[in-house]
Design an enzyme around this catalytic site. Sequence first.
Site, PDB file in Angstrom:
ATOM      1  N   THR A  17       0.813  -1.210   0.000  1.00  0.00           N
ATOM      2  CA  THR A  17       0.000   0.000   0.000  1.00  0.00           C
ATOM      3  C   THR A  17       0.849   1.263   0.000  1.00  0.00           C
ATOM      4  O   THR A  17       0.439   2.294  -0.542  1.00  0.00           O
ATOM      5  CB  THR A  17      -0.941  -0.021   1.219  1.00  0.00           C
ATOM      6  OG1 THR A  17      -1.821  -1.114   1.062  1.00  0.00           O
ATOM      7  CG2 THR A  17      -1.750   1.246   1.347  1.00  0.00           C
ATOM      8  N   SER A  66       1.543  -7.629  -0.664  1.00  0.00           N
ATOM      9  CA  SER A  66       2.302  -8.555   0.184  1.00  0.00           C
ATOM     10  C   SER A  66       1.552  -9.860   0.447  1.00  0.00           C
ATOM     11  O   SER A  66       2.142 -10.835   0.918  1.00  0.00           O
ATOM     12  CB  SER A  66       2.721  -7.896   1.489  1.00  0.00           C
ATOM     13  OG  SER A  66       1.637  -7.750   2.370  1.00  0.00           O
ATOM     14  N   THR A  99       1.745  -4.108   4.308  1.00  0.00           N
ATOM     15  CA  THR A  99       1.632  -4.340   5.751  1.00  0.00           C
ATOM     16  C   THR A  99       1.051  -5.707   6.092  1.00  0.00           C
ATOM     17  O   THR A  99       1.226  -6.196   7.196  1.00  0.00           O
ATOM     18  CB  THR A  99       0.747  -3.258   6.405  1.00  0.00           C
ATOM     19  OG1 THR A  99      -0.537  -3.282   5.773  1.00  0.00           O
ATOM     20  CG2 THR A  99       1.376  -1.891   6.279  1.00  0.00           C
ATOM     21  N   ASP A 100       0.352  -6.321   5.124  1.00  0.00           N
ATOM     22  CA  ASP A 100      -0.381  -7.545   5.462  1.00  0.00           C
ATOM     23  C   ASP A 100       0.526  -8.690   5.901  1.00  0.00           C
ATOM     24  O   ASP A 100       0.182  -9.448   6.808  1.00  0.00           O
ATOM     25  CB  ASP A 100      -1.254  -7.972   4.280  1.00  0.00           C
ATOM     26  CG  ASP A 100      -2.424  -7.013   4.072  1.00  0.00           C
ATOM     27  OD1 ASP A 100      -2.711  -6.227   4.998  1.00  0.00           O
ATOM     28  OD2 ASP A 100      -3.039  -7.047   2.995  1.00  0.00           O
TER      29      ASP A 100
END
Length: 335
Positions: A17, A66, A99-100
């Site tokens: 993101t 990710s 971030t995932d």
Amino acid sequence: MTAPRRPRLVLLGTGGTIAGAGTAAEAGLSAAYRSAVVGAEALVAGVPALARLADLRAEQLLQIDSADFTDALLLRLARRVAELCARDDVDGVVITHGTDTLEESAYFLHLTVRSAKPIVLTGAMRPATALAADGPANLLHAVAVAAHPSSAGRGVLVVMNEEIHSARDVSKVHAARLDAFASPHGPLGLVAQGAPRWYRALTRPHTTGSAFDIGALDALPLVGVVASHGNMRAEIYDAWLALGARAIVHAGFGGGTVPEYLKAPLASLRARGVLLVRASRAAAGVLVRNANADDDAHGWVVTDDQNAPRARLLTALALTHTQDPLAVQQIFDCY
Ligand code: ASP
């Protein structure tokens, strides 16, 4: 007088993101965007203040959401970071990442890259085109941490929302908020006035002190994770065995509880050589060996305080050394 040399850092872009963008119509609606479209060089160019902190070279390693990280890509990332850290003209590495699964990549690097140079991951909860994008400040803070001499030797760090977390502990705990990352024992420090301030240090081994060597590995041993819920089915564990998994992380209830009706099928799995590692589906907590199940009798392992995604990675690395449950247990107790 000559000005002090700025630290030479590499910014490794992998997508996410922080490299996301929405269309003009979507601008400001941070849930509507495509991740992994802005290049690493453009991310650097978007934050002119970075040039004051470091001599930063951008390299685009990947450009993915990710969620699309695989073990093969993790190995590729770890090898590239190790290569960069081994160079005399690189003082540290900053990785921009979705971030995932950021916590998994960070932990893998923490266990496998043998370098004391700062390695810092960051990301963003909002795309670059959002009204109040968090990526630029996170990137600035990550570079400030990677450029600072006090960051060396602390293991892999995750900088988000002005906090500095250890890769051993940090998790994404919220799907949308800017303070989406937290560590059960608290962050190691904060970024204040553009510099790191440290309040804790890690006691567990990492990077230069880690025993894991991926140099000769073609692939990671396959380890599955099964999440607990009511009305579970034993066939899911068998499916992992059929795929070639040598261990399964059972993300159990509370203290890692295994339902009575799964005990016989799991004993049969153990008899076929599959290691069962008990984790918890709860957000935090320590699992104590032999406390809520007879791990010695079953030949099971408990994850200490590690969550299931990180336990999967530590188990895979442990399997490169041993298949013995007690030896794997020692690894969990140590790392
Ligand atoms: N939503 C994700 C992020 O925060 C996308 C990803 O993980 O790549 O970056």
